[in-house]
Motif scaffolding. Structure first.
Motif, PDB file in Angstrom:
ATOM      1  N   THR A  10       0.858  -1.171   0.000  1.00  7.37           N
ATOM      2  CA  THR A  10       0.000   0.000   0.000  1.00  7.37           C
ATOM      3  C   THR A  10       0.899   1.227   0.000  1.00  7.37           C
ATOM      4  N   ASN A  11       0.301   2.387   0.219  1.00  5.27           N
ATOM      5  CA  ASN A  11       1.067   3.616   0.259  1.00  5.27           C
ATOM      6  C   ASN A  11       1.846   3.778   1.550  1.00  5.27           C
ATOM      7  N   GLN A  12       1.651   2.870   2.498  1.00  4.76           N
ATOM      8  CA  GLN A  12       2.383   2.949   3.748  1.00  4.76           C
ATOM      9  C   GLN A  12       3.857   2.657   3.489  1.00  4.76           C
ATOM     10  N   THR A  13       4.717   3.272   4.267  1.00  4.55           N
ATOM     11  CA  THR A  13       6.140   3.057   4.143  1.00  4.55           C
ATOM     12  C   THR A  13       6.583   2.017   5.151  1.00  4.55           C
ATOM     13  N   ASN A  14       7.390   1.081   4.708  1.00  5.50           N
ATOM     14  CA  ASN A  14       7.944   0.043   5.560  1.00  5.50           C
ATOM     15  C   ASN A  14       9.456   0.194   5.511  1.00  5.50           C
ATOM     16  N   SER A  15      10.041   0.739   6.565  1.00  4.80           N
ATOM     17  CA  SER A  15      11.460   1.052   6.552  1.00  4.80           C
ATOM     18  C   SER A  15      12.328  -0.189   6.472  1.00  4.80           C
ATOM     19  N   SER A  16      11.797  -1.372   6.851  1.00  6.09           N
ATOM     20  CA  SER A  16      12.585  -2.592   6.776  1.00  6.09           C
ATOM     21  C   SER A  16      12.383  -3.311   5.442  1.00  6.09           C
ATOM     22  N   ALA A  17      11.698  -2.679   4.505  1.00  8.08           N
ATOM     23  CA  ALA A  17      11.382  -3.326   3.233  1.00  8.08           C
ATOM     24  C   ALA A  17      12.645  -3.577   2.426  1.00  8.08           C
ATOM     25  N   THR A  18      12.679  -4.724   1.775  1.00  5.54           N
ATOM     26  CA  THR A  18      13.750  -5.066   0.863  1.00  5.54           C
ATOM     27  C   THR A  18      13.118  -5.442  -0.461  1.00  5.54           C
ATOM     28  N   THR A  19      13.921  -5.414  -1.493  1.00  5.54           N
ATOM     29  CA  THR A  19      13.423  -5.791  -2.802  1.00  5.54           C
ATOM     30  C   THR A  19      13.319  -7.305  -2.872  1.00  5.54           C
ATOM     31  N   PRO A  20      12.141  -7.819  -3.182  1.00  6.10           N
ATOM     32  CA  PRO A  20      11.983  -9.271  -3.259  1.00  6.10           C
ATOM     33  C   PRO A  20      12.733  -9.849  -4.460  1.00  6.10           C
ATOM     34  N   THR A  21      13.143 -11.110  -4.329  1.00 11.09           N
ATOM     35  CA  THR A  21      13.759 -11.807  -5.454  1.00 11.09           C
ATOM     36  C   THR A  21      12.683 -12.097  -6.493  1.00 11.09           C
ATOM     37  N   LYS A  22      13.090 -12.566  -7.650  1.00  7.62           N
ATOM     38  CA  LYS A  22      12.135 -12.908  -8.710  1.00  7.62           C
ATOM     39  C   LYS A  22      11.165 -13.983  -8.219  1.00  7.62           C
ATOM     40  N   ALA A  23      11.661 -15.007  -7.543  1.00  4.12           N
ATOM     41  CA  ALA A  23      10.805 -16.089  -7.041  1.00  4.12           C
ATOM     42  C   ALA A  23       9.843 -15.577  -5.968  1.00  4.12           C
ATOM     43  N   GLN A  24      10.334 -14.724  -5.070  1.00  2.96           N
ATOM     44  CA  GLN A  24       9.465 -14.148  -4.044  1.00  2.96           C
ATOM     45  C   GLN A  24       8.383 -13.278  -4.671  1.00  2.96           C
ATOM     46  N   GLN A  25       8.759 -12.479  -5.657  1.00  2.45           N
ATOM     47  CA  GLN A  25       7.794 -11.610  -6.323  1.00  2.45           C
ATOM     48  C   GLN A  25       6.726 -12.429  -7.032  1.00  2.45           C
ATOM     49  N   GLU A  26       7.107 -13.587  -7.560  1.00  6.60           N
ATOM     50  CA  GLU A  26       6.136 -14.469  -8.215  1.00  6.60           C
ATOM     51  C   GLU A  26       5.051 -14.897  -7.220  1.00  6.60           C
ATOM     52  N   ILE A  27       5.447 -15.236  -5.991  1.00  5.27           N
ATOM     53  CA  ILE A  27       4.484 -15.645  -4.965  1.00  5.27           C
ATOM     54  C   ILE A  27       3.642 -14.444  -4.520  1.00  5.27           C
ATOM     55  N   ILE A  28       4.277 -13.306  -4.347  1.00  3.19           N
ATOM     56  CA  ILE A  28       3.568 -12.088  -3.952  1.00  3.19           C
ATOM     57  C   ILE A  28       2.491 -11.745  -4.982  1.00  3.19           C
ATOM     58  N   ASP A  29       2.871 -11.799  -6.257  1.00  6.77           N
ATOM     59  CA  ASP A  29       1.928 -11.493  -7.332  1.00  6.77           C
ATOM     60  C   ASP A  29       0.802 -12.524  -7.390  1.00  6.77           C
ATOM     61  N   LEU A  30       1.136 -13.792  -7.182  1.00  5.97           N
ATOM     62  CA  LEU A  30       0.124 -14.842  -7.195  1.00  5.97           C
ATOM     63  C   LEU A  30      -0.867 -14.654  -6.048  1.00  5.97           C
ATOM     64  N   SER A  31      -0.369 -14.309  -4.875  1.00  2.00           N
ATOM     65  CA  SER A  31      -1.244 -14.067  -3.735  1.00  2.00           C
ATOM     66  C   SER A  31      -2.175 -12.889  -4.009  1.00  2.00           C
ATOM     67  N   LYS A  32      -1.620 -11.825  -4.572  1.00  2.00           N
ATOM     68  CA  LYS A  32      -2.432 -10.657  -4.913  1.00  2.00           C
ATOM     69  C   LYS A  32      -3.506 -11.023  -5.940  1.00  2.00           C
ATOM     70  N   GLN A  33      -3.126 -11.821  -6.942  1.00  2.00           N
ATOM     71  CA  GLN A  33      -4.085 -12.249  -7.962  1.00  2.00           C
ATOM     72  C   GLN A  33      -5.176 -13.108  -7.331  1.00  2.00           C
ATOM     73  N   LYS A  34      -4.790 -13.976  -6.384  1.00  2.00           N
ATOM     74  CA  LYS A  34      -5.754 -14.829  -5.687  1.00  2.00           C
ATOM     75  C   LYS A  34      -6.813 -13.998  -4.988  1.00  2.00           C
ATOM     76  N   TRP A  35      -6.399 -12.893  -4.298  1.00  2.00           N
ATOM     77  CA  TRP A  35      -7.375 -12.019  -3.634  1.00  2.00           C
ATOM     78  C   TRP A  35      -8.360 -11.452  -4.646  1.00  2.00           C
ATOM     79  N   GLN A  36      -7.868 -11.088  -5.837  1.00  2.00           N
ATOM     80  CA  GLN A  36      -8.761 -10.544  -6.869  1.00  2.00           C
ATOM     81  C   GLN A  36      -9.720 -11.618  -7.367  1.00  2.00           C
ATOM     82  N   TRP A  37      -9.212 -12.832  -7.591  1.00  2.00           N
ATOM     83  CA  TRP A  37     -10.090 -13.923  -8.023  1.00  2.00           C
ATOM     84  C   TRP A  37     -11.157 -14.200  -6.973  1.00  2.00           C
ATOM     85  N   MET A  38     -10.791 -14.110  -5.696  1.00  2.00           N
ATOM     86  CA  MET A  38     -11.765 -14.323  -4.623  1.00  2.00           C
ATOM     87  C   MET A  38     -12.819 -13.214  -4.652  1.00  2.00           C
ATOM     88  N   ALA A  39     -12.390 -11.981  -4.837  1.00  2.00           N
ATOM     89  CA  ALA A  39     -13.333 -10.860  -4.912  1.00  2.00           C
ATOM     90  C   ALA A  39     -14.270 -11.011  -6.103  1.00  2.00           C
TER      91      ALA A  39
END
Length: 148
Positions: A10-39
């Motif tokens: 979200t627009n919130q800032t997370n000071s401990s945030a790191t850039t996810p790896t390609k594999a991590q981003q794949e899971i993050i994107d899949l989870s986000k897509q899952k929420w949309q499919w559920m909606a």
């Protein structure tokens, strides 16, 4: 070996945030897509994502894939909007665990609900696709923080 990634969706800032790896981003994107499919109540896409032996833990019970899909299809629980505040991902070879802090807007058996959750999702890589094995909703206070 586990790999940890954290970031804010979200627009919130997370000071401990790191850039996810390609594999991590794949899971993050899949989870986000899952929420949309559920909606969207897109049970066809969700049926492909959910493993046949997957389990779902909610505040009111635990059920399997077919029951979860029926609940979504009929609107018994309508996951209208998941506002994701924070995510942590760990990868263990062909298994991924993602923890998400969300504010879920839903309709549960006709009643409107807005609840803070930490959601745990477990995925297993099968061939080139990830399959969800488990999804657990944990009701938490709005001050709850995922440890990174």
């Amino acid at each position: 070996m586990g790999i940890l990634a954290s970031f804010a969706q979200t627009n919130q800032t997370n000071s401990s945030a790191t850039t996810p790896t390609k594999a991590q981003q794949e899971i993050i994107d899949l989870s986000k897509q899952k929420w949309q499919w559920m909606a969207d109540k897109n049970v066809d896409k969700l049926a492909q994502l959910f493993d046949d032996k997957s389990k779902f833990v909610h505040m009111s019970g635990t059920w399997k894939k077919d029951e979860e899909l029926e609940i979504i299809k009929t609107g018994s629980i309508w996951y209208r909007k998941a506002d994701v505040h924070d995510v942590a991902v760990e990868l263990f070879d062909d298994t991924a665990i993602i923890w998400s802090r969300i504010r879920l807007e839903s309709t549960v058996r006709g009643s409107e609900a807005k609840v803070e959750f930490t959601v745990t999702e477990v995925y297993k890589k099968r061939g080139n696709a990830w399959k969800m094995l488990a999804l657990t909703f944990s009701s938490v206070r709005d001050t709850h923080v995922i440890k990174h």
